[in-house]
Design an enzyme around this catalytic site. Structure first.
Site, PDB file in Angstrom:
ATOM      1  CD  GLU A  36      -3.063  -0.125  -0.057  1.00  0.00           C
ATOM      2  OE1 GLU A  36      -3.539   0.563  -1.171  1.00  0.00           O
ATOM      3  OE2 GLU A  36      -3.608  -1.437   0.250  1.00  0.00           O
ATOM      4  CB  THR A  38       4.656   0.181  -2.722  1.00  0.00           C
ATOM      5  OG1 THR A  38       3.495  -0.690  -3.115  1.00  0.00           O
ATOM      6  CG2 THR A  38       4.962  -0.092  -1.018  1.00  0.00           C
ATOM      7  CB  SER A  70     -24.992   2.891 -17.783  1.00  0.00           C
ATOM      8  OG  SER A  70     -24.831   2.404 -16.450  1.00  0.00           O
ATOM      9  N   GLY A 124     -16.767   2.788  -5.714  1.00  0.00           N
ATOM     10  CA  GLY A 124     -16.156   3.757  -4.918  1.00  0.00           C
ATOM     11  C   GLY A 124     -15.796   2.993  -3.809  1.00  0.00           C
ATOM     12  CB  SER A 128     -10.159  -1.163  -8.666  1.00  0.00           C
ATOM     13  OG  SER A 128      -9.573  -0.252  -9.941  1.00  0.00           O
ATOM     14  CB  SER A 130     -12.765   3.365 -12.261  1.00  0.00           C
ATOM     15  OG  SER A 130     -11.400   3.352 -11.650  1.00  0.00           O
ATOM     16  CD  GLU A 162      -9.459   5.525 -13.283  1.00  0.00           C
ATOM     17  OE1 GLU A 162      -9.465   4.615 -13.730  1.00  0.00           O
ATOM     18  OE2 GLU A 162      -9.496   5.832 -12.102  1.00  0.00           O
ATOM     19  CG  ASP A 174      -6.628   0.160  -9.242  1.00  0.00           C
ATOM     20  OD1 ASP A 174      -5.860  -0.585  -8.403  1.00  0.00           O
ATOM     21  OD2 ASP A 174      -7.082   1.247  -9.053  1.00  0.00           O
TER      22      ASP A 174
END
Ligand code: ADP
Ligand code: MG
Length: 388
Positions: A36, A38, A70, A124, A128, A130, A162, A174
């Site tokens: 984390e 890193t 969507s 959220g 991940s 997104s 992104e 991700d």
């Protein structure tokens, strides 16, 4: 979020666009087991793809338009390939607009298409969604256009989408794991050169995510401060240590020798990053030998380091870790993500997952007045597609 089955999605697609889908894609969300803060220090991460995914059904159109629908947002967004920007009224569509835009920057010829999007990656929550969306769309575009694209290139393209189009300065983890993950494994990734290896997860334990449901606005500004502290520390250590580019290049003993040159804050931040990189390397070896308990201990150590050295935890995350640690089936627990809210990742013996969920949920609600969301995850396959 319920996910529609393949037939229901295909019917929905045909109803929306008056013609059937030609390709079906799925791309997973992810959980990071170790590593984390890193990634932006050229360091190591150790994520796994999970059994929550974004699905995209797609087909070509005869014109130069992209029509996207969507299911989860009950919304359509369309654009003409000759001229498009972002859609402030349908922000979910900006991820696919970004993907299309990045393909074109790389010289691929994109034609019109219809896309139907749905998924069950909690939005959220730090899993991940997104990246899963970007990767699913990138694969759909690739299949429809009959392009060849290296997997690593696809991950980089999605990251660029992104960053450039949506405006989130994300790392590569991700997108990388959503493309390259494999069922039953975790992926060790060197964020400096993107070399990686897959390590089977064989132990009889489940990965459980507990969402604290607090999201502090502090997150973004504190994140930037930590990043700046890491970069500053590298600059301060360069005269002493020579050719170092990032904290990745500094060993703990070197940091300790130079402690007097650093403020307490800088020293501690660097201590987290350097020790976390070591934990990832150790974790990879422990997973290879199926050493479940010592691997779990690394999660606890990671949390202590994030809490005390990096100082990005909060009361709710500490509470979730404490509650987890008090359960007999827990092997390890730590906060994950930027911090100041969000989720913990827990390793729990398979037999004990149910009581774990009940007890952690009860304890957390008692102390905070809110129920955490708890998700059990299975290490899953990266993006896949098939013709319909
Ligand atoms: P996360 O931590 O889940 O990645 P982000 O804020 O980075 O959170 O991304 C969430 C955004 O991704 C959503 O606001 C939406 O725009 C998009 N997204 C995620 N899941 C879906 C979905 N099922 N359908 C459409 N868009 C989605
Ligand atoms: Mg995201």
């Amino acid at each position: 979020m319920p996910i529609l089955d393949e037939n229901q999605l295909a019917q929905r697609f045909t109803a929306e666009f008056s013609s059937p889908p030609r390709v079906s894609v799925r791309a997973p969300g992810r959980v990071n087991l170790l590593g984390e803060h890193t990634d932006y220090n050229d360091g190591f991460v150790f994520p796994a793809a999970i059994d929550r995914e974004i699905r995209v059904l797609a087909a070509r159109r005869q014109d130069e338009q992209v029509h996207a629908c969507s299911v989860d947002f009950s919304q359509r967004s369309s654009f003409d390939l000759s001229n498009f920007g972002s859609d402030p009224g349908a922000t979910w569509s900006n991820y696919l607009r970004g993907v299309v835009s990045e393909y074109r920057k790389r010289g691929f010829e994109i034609r019109g298409m219809n896309l139907l999007i749905s998924g069950n990656v909690p939005i959220g929550a730090g899993l991940s969604s997104s990246a899963a969306l970007e990767v699913a769309v990138a694969e759909a575009v690739r299949v429809l256009g009959e392009f060849e694209l290296e997997k690593t290139e696809m991950a980089l393209l999605c990251q660029a989408a992104e960053r450039e189009f949506v405006g989130v300065q994300c790392g590569i983890m991700d997108q990388f794991i959503s493309v390259l993950g494999q069922e039953g494994t975790a992926l060790f990734l060197d964020c400096r050169d993107l070399s990686f290896s897959l390590v089977p997860i064989r132990f009889d334990a489940k990965i459980v995510i507990c969402d604290s449901r607090v999201q502090r606005t502090l997150g973004a500004s504190e994140y930037n401060k930590r990043r700046a502290a890491c970069e500053e520390t590298v600059r301060l250590l360069q005269p002493r240590l020579g050719e170092i580019k990032a904290l990745r290049d500094v060993r703990i003993d070197q940091l300790e020798e130079n402690q007097s040159r650093l403020s307490e804050h800088h020293y501690r931040a660097a201590h987290h990053v350097i020790s976390e990189n070591e934990r990832v390397l150790r974790g990879v070896e422990l997973l290879k030998t199926n050493a479940m308990a010592p691997f779990g201990d690394l999660l606890y150590q990671s949390h202590e380091s994030l809490k005390n050295d990096y100082q990005v935890s909060c009361r709710e995350l500490d509470l979730l870790v404490d509650l987890a640690a008090a359960q007999p089936g827990t092997l390890g627990a730590r906060m994950t993500g930027a911090g100041f809210g969000g989720c913990t990742v827990n390793l729990v013996r398979t037999q004990e997952v149910e009581p774990f969920q009940e007890e952690v949920s009860r304890g957390y609600e008692q102390k905070t007045g809110r129920k955490p969301f708890i998700y059990m995850c299975v290490p899953s396959q990266g993006v896949t597609s098939r013709a319909l």
